[in-house]
Design an enzyme around this catalytic site. Sequence first.
Site, PDB file in Angstrom:
ATOM      1  N   LYS A 157     -66.429 -15.020  99.484  1.00 54.26           N
ATOM      2  CA  LYS A 157     -66.042 -13.686  98.903  1.00 54.26           C
ATOM      3  C   LYS A 157     -65.989 -13.729  97.447  1.00 54.26           C
ATOM      4  O   LYS A 157     -65.899 -14.676  96.842  1.00 54.26           O
ATOM      5  CB  LYS A 157     -64.636 -13.204  99.196  1.00 54.26           C
ATOM      6  CG  LYS A 157     -64.349 -12.996 100.613  1.00 54.26           C
ATOM      7  CD  LYS A 157     -63.016 -12.673 100.580  1.00 54.26           C
ATOM      8  CE  LYS A 157     -62.272 -12.392 101.967  1.00 54.26           C
ATOM      9  NZ  LYS A 157     -60.896 -12.112 101.907  1.00 54.26           N
ATOM     10  N   GLY A 164     -66.502  -5.042 100.461  1.00 59.59           N
ATOM     11  CA  GLY A 164     -67.328  -5.970 101.183  1.00 59.59           C
ATOM     12  C   GLY A 164     -68.764  -6.381 100.742  1.00 59.59           C
ATOM     13  O   GLY A 164     -69.395  -7.236 101.118  1.00 59.59           O
ATOM     14  N   ARG A 294     -55.194   0.607  92.943  1.00 56.88           N
ATOM     15  CA  ARG A 294     -55.549   1.823  92.940  1.00 56.88           C
ATOM     16  C   ARG A 294     -55.468   2.636  94.018  1.00 56.88           C
ATOM     17  O   ARG A 294     -54.953   2.246  95.037  1.00 56.88           O
ATOM     18  CB  ARG A 294     -57.211   1.682  92.472  1.00 56.88           C
ATOM     19  CG  ARG A 294     -57.880   1.090  93.621  1.00 56.88           C
ATOM     20  CD  ARG A 294     -59.378   1.152  93.807  1.00 56.88           C
ATOM     21  NE  ARG A 294     -59.904   0.322  94.800  1.00 56.88           N
ATOM     22  CZ  ARG A 294     -60.211   0.135  96.092  1.00 56.88           C
ATOM     23  NH1 ARG A 294     -59.685   1.379  96.671  1.00 56.88           N
ATOM     24  NH2 ARG A 294     -60.662  -0.816  96.741  1.00 56.88           N
TER      25      ARG A 294
HETATM   26  P1  ADP Z   1     -63.020  -6.467  99.868  1.00 54.28           P
HETATM   27  O1  ADP Z   1     -62.108  -6.601  98.668  1.00 54.28           O
HETATM   28  O2  ADP Z   1     -64.429  -6.479  99.585  1.00 54.28           O
HETATM   29  O3  ADP Z   1     -62.692  -4.999 100.615  1.00 54.28           O
HETATM   30  P2  ADP Z   1     -61.251  -7.725 101.572  1.00 54.28           P
HETATM   31  O4  ADP Z   1     -60.873  -9.082 101.269  1.00 54.28           O
HETATM   32  O5  ADP Z   1     -60.568  -6.752 101.446  1.00 54.28           O
HETATM   33  O6  ADP Z   1     -62.656  -7.444 100.772  1.00 54.28           O
HETATM   34  O7  ADP Z   1     -62.025  -7.976 103.078  1.00 54.28           O
HETATM   35  C1  ADP Z   1     -62.681  -6.792 103.667  1.00 54.28           C
HETATM   36  C2  ADP Z   1     -62.702  -7.090 105.174  1.00 54.28           C
HETATM   37  O8  ADP Z   1     -63.235  -8.198 105.572  1.00 54.28           O
HETATM   38  C3  ADP Z   1     -61.457  -7.083 105.826  1.00 54.28           C
HETATM   39  O9  ADP Z   1     -60.772  -6.016 106.322  1.00 54.28           O
HETATM   40  C4  ADP Z   1     -61.531  -8.002 107.069  1.00 54.28           C
HETATM   41  O10 ADP Z   1     -62.140  -7.066 108.082  1.00 54.28           O
HETATM   42  C5  ADP Z   1     -62.603  -8.839 106.533  1.00 54.28           C
HETATM   43  N1  ADP Z   1     -62.110 -10.268 106.279  1.00 54.28           N
HETATM   44  C6  ADP Z   1     -61.563 -10.564 104.897  1.00 54.28           C
HETATM   45  N2  ADP Z   1     -61.381 -11.683 104.991  1.00 54.28           N
HETATM   46  C7  ADP Z   1     -61.285 -12.124 106.043  1.00 54.28           C
HETATM   47  C8  ADP Z   1     -61.067 -13.640 106.640  1.00 54.28           C
HETATM   48  N3  ADP Z   1     -60.650 -14.584 106.081  1.00 54.28           N
HETATM   49  N4  ADP Z   1     -61.277 -13.535 108.185  1.00 54.28           N
HETATM   50  C9  ADP Z   1     -61.982 -12.602 108.865  1.00 54.28           C
HETATM   51  N5  ADP Z   1     -62.120 -11.335 108.287  1.00 54.28           N
HETATM   52  C10 ADP Z   1     -61.983 -11.191 107.137  1.00 54.28           C
END
Ligand code: ADP
Length: 657
Positions: A157, A164, A294
């Site tokens: 990430k 995403g 936000r």
């Molecule tokens: P963003 O800031 O890009 O929205 P997030 O951390 O909120 O990223 O994660 C977005 C989505 O990705 C989550 O809703 C989940 O579906 C998936 N996700 C994030 N981290 C994990 C993880 N460690 N394992 C499985 N799915 C994950």
Amino acid sequence: MNSILIANRGEIACRIIRTCKKMGIRTVAVFSDADRNSPFVEQADIAVYLGESEPVKSYLNQDNIVEISLQQKVDAIHPGFGFLAENAQFAQKCIDAGIIFIGPSPDAIASMGSKSAAKRIMQKAGVPCVPGYQGKVQTIKRLEEEALKVGFPLLLKATAGGGGKGMRIVRKKSELKEAIKSAKSEAKNAFDNDELIIEKYIESGRHIEFQIIGDEHGNLIHLLERECSIQRRYQKIIEESPSPVLTNKLRNEMGDIAVKAGKAINYSNAGTVEFILAENNGKFDYYFLEMNTRLQVEHPVTEEITGLDLVQLQIEVAEGRKLKLKQKDIRGCGYAIECRLYAEDAENDFMPSTGKILKWEIPESEGLRVETDICSGGEVSIYYDPMIAKVITYGTDRAIAHRKMEYALKHLQCVGITTNQDFLVYLMQHKAFQEGDYDTHFIKEKCDYTSERKHTENNLAITSIMATLLDWQERENKRKLLKSLSSGWRNNFYQNQFQNYLFKEKNLSVQYKYNEGGFIFQIEEQNYEVKRLSISNNKISLEVNGVFYQSTIIKELNKYYIYTPELGNYILEAIERFPDNESEKVKGGYIAPMPSQILRILVEVEQEVKEGEPLIVITSMKMENTIYADEAGVVKEIFVTEGENVEAGFQLLLMDS
Ligand code: ADP
């Protein structure tokens, strides 16, 4: 506060303007070239030109926005979501210019803006986090080593990420290096920061988030949860509240943790604490994912069940008012669901689409709320997010809200562009979704939409009959004007006429003739009897084999855009003869799958490449796509340069195998 500048565009600009009007606050909108004719520009009390369409030249131009705010003498800036909404530097610039930033403090934004720092703070505050690496050493080598420690599958990430972007799931070692490079590049491109964190990938988790709101006097409460597990590309497309799996006990527990997370950074204004919930032997474990500092896209779901106006609350706390609400006042009533209508092709890996919306119409229905900035004639450009509208329904229970949603989705008209509308209908009809039995992989694992979507012969026949009769009517109208036409024409008309169409890769061959006040069609060896034809103003109604249909039909060049509530959307192309698909494809030619910008060219002319090797990275509508070699070969020619914008179908390079 008497005057607010909205540093955003589209539906969220419209949404904020609506609450401001209700509160008697003057609104100033800002717009780019691409948005000059957008409805939000007209809805604001005054709108000021910001710059060219590329976000960096308009909606991300901080100094220009502050300058316009000062000229317009506004008291505050609302950043909406996306663009500058989670930019601590911008929040500080507003404060320095004596303008209220409607959002949390720059410190709170900065601490949560970095996923790594956020995780460290939350771990310290006793908030459970997903296991992984969030260290400061960011060399590819170190990231590779740490990734191996975390184990596969894992998730990369962008620490500064969101939506995403900059996120890659990696399942095996051989993919790791390119995934790290590509995630870094995407992160750099989108957030100007290429730091990554690595997390254990939770195979079966649900995304549950809590809305929080705090004032500047230390009061902070949560406004219940939203279940956002229906996602593609890690981005939500359906959100509902309450979650079908949370018990009251778990809700209270997670809500308390969300408040704790907010208090750990002295949070004020609206925010969201996101968790991933995983079932573990009948019991649920939850981990903090991130905190969004936000207003969220899906805030209407919370508004519907709590009866609150979140934008109003944001404005009130930003004015320095105390929150009047206490935690015990917050009770969810009924059930709400939101579906995001996107300009994208659910039958082609959710590829974004662009183009003109030829017709836009929202059905009348109680309990239906549509948030949008679209109108008939509106353009979906490559510059911004492909979300067209948010459709929200409310009901006293889940089944009622769902039923209303399915009906609303079926009756919404968004004609002229490929959207996920029919896919959303399909999801609403999916038994497992209806039963609440889903996780974040639901779309990928449980929905084989491309093969399940029934483009039945009947649907294709009916839509091609409509297209044919639209042209027939046009010719007929012309004939009536051209009185000199030979009378032999009519006799001829009793003979079979032919027309060919292309629907996706399928050829449709249509034969028809006039028959006693109606028509007889023959399509794929089936006969269809057509009666009661009426065509006017892009509407067609007709009876086919005893069933009466009413559709919208719009022709642009050789394409027919046809929408029928019961059948969904079809785009047919009239063709003179059936093209030989294979021979038309240039062998070794690689084409842009959508309108895009060339980000990186990874190969050179005369370079030998292996099958599966990355060739070119393109970007479109906030998404990065890598084009890989279909087979081993030598690069013969490259037709593009980095930074260039190309149309869909443009040939990128030529390979010799
Ligand atoms: P963003 O800031 O890009 O929205 P997030 O951390 O909120 O990223 O994660 C977005 C989505 O990705 C989550 O809703 C989940 O579906 C998936 N996700 C994030 N981290 C994990 C993880 N460690 N394992 C499985 N799915 C994950």
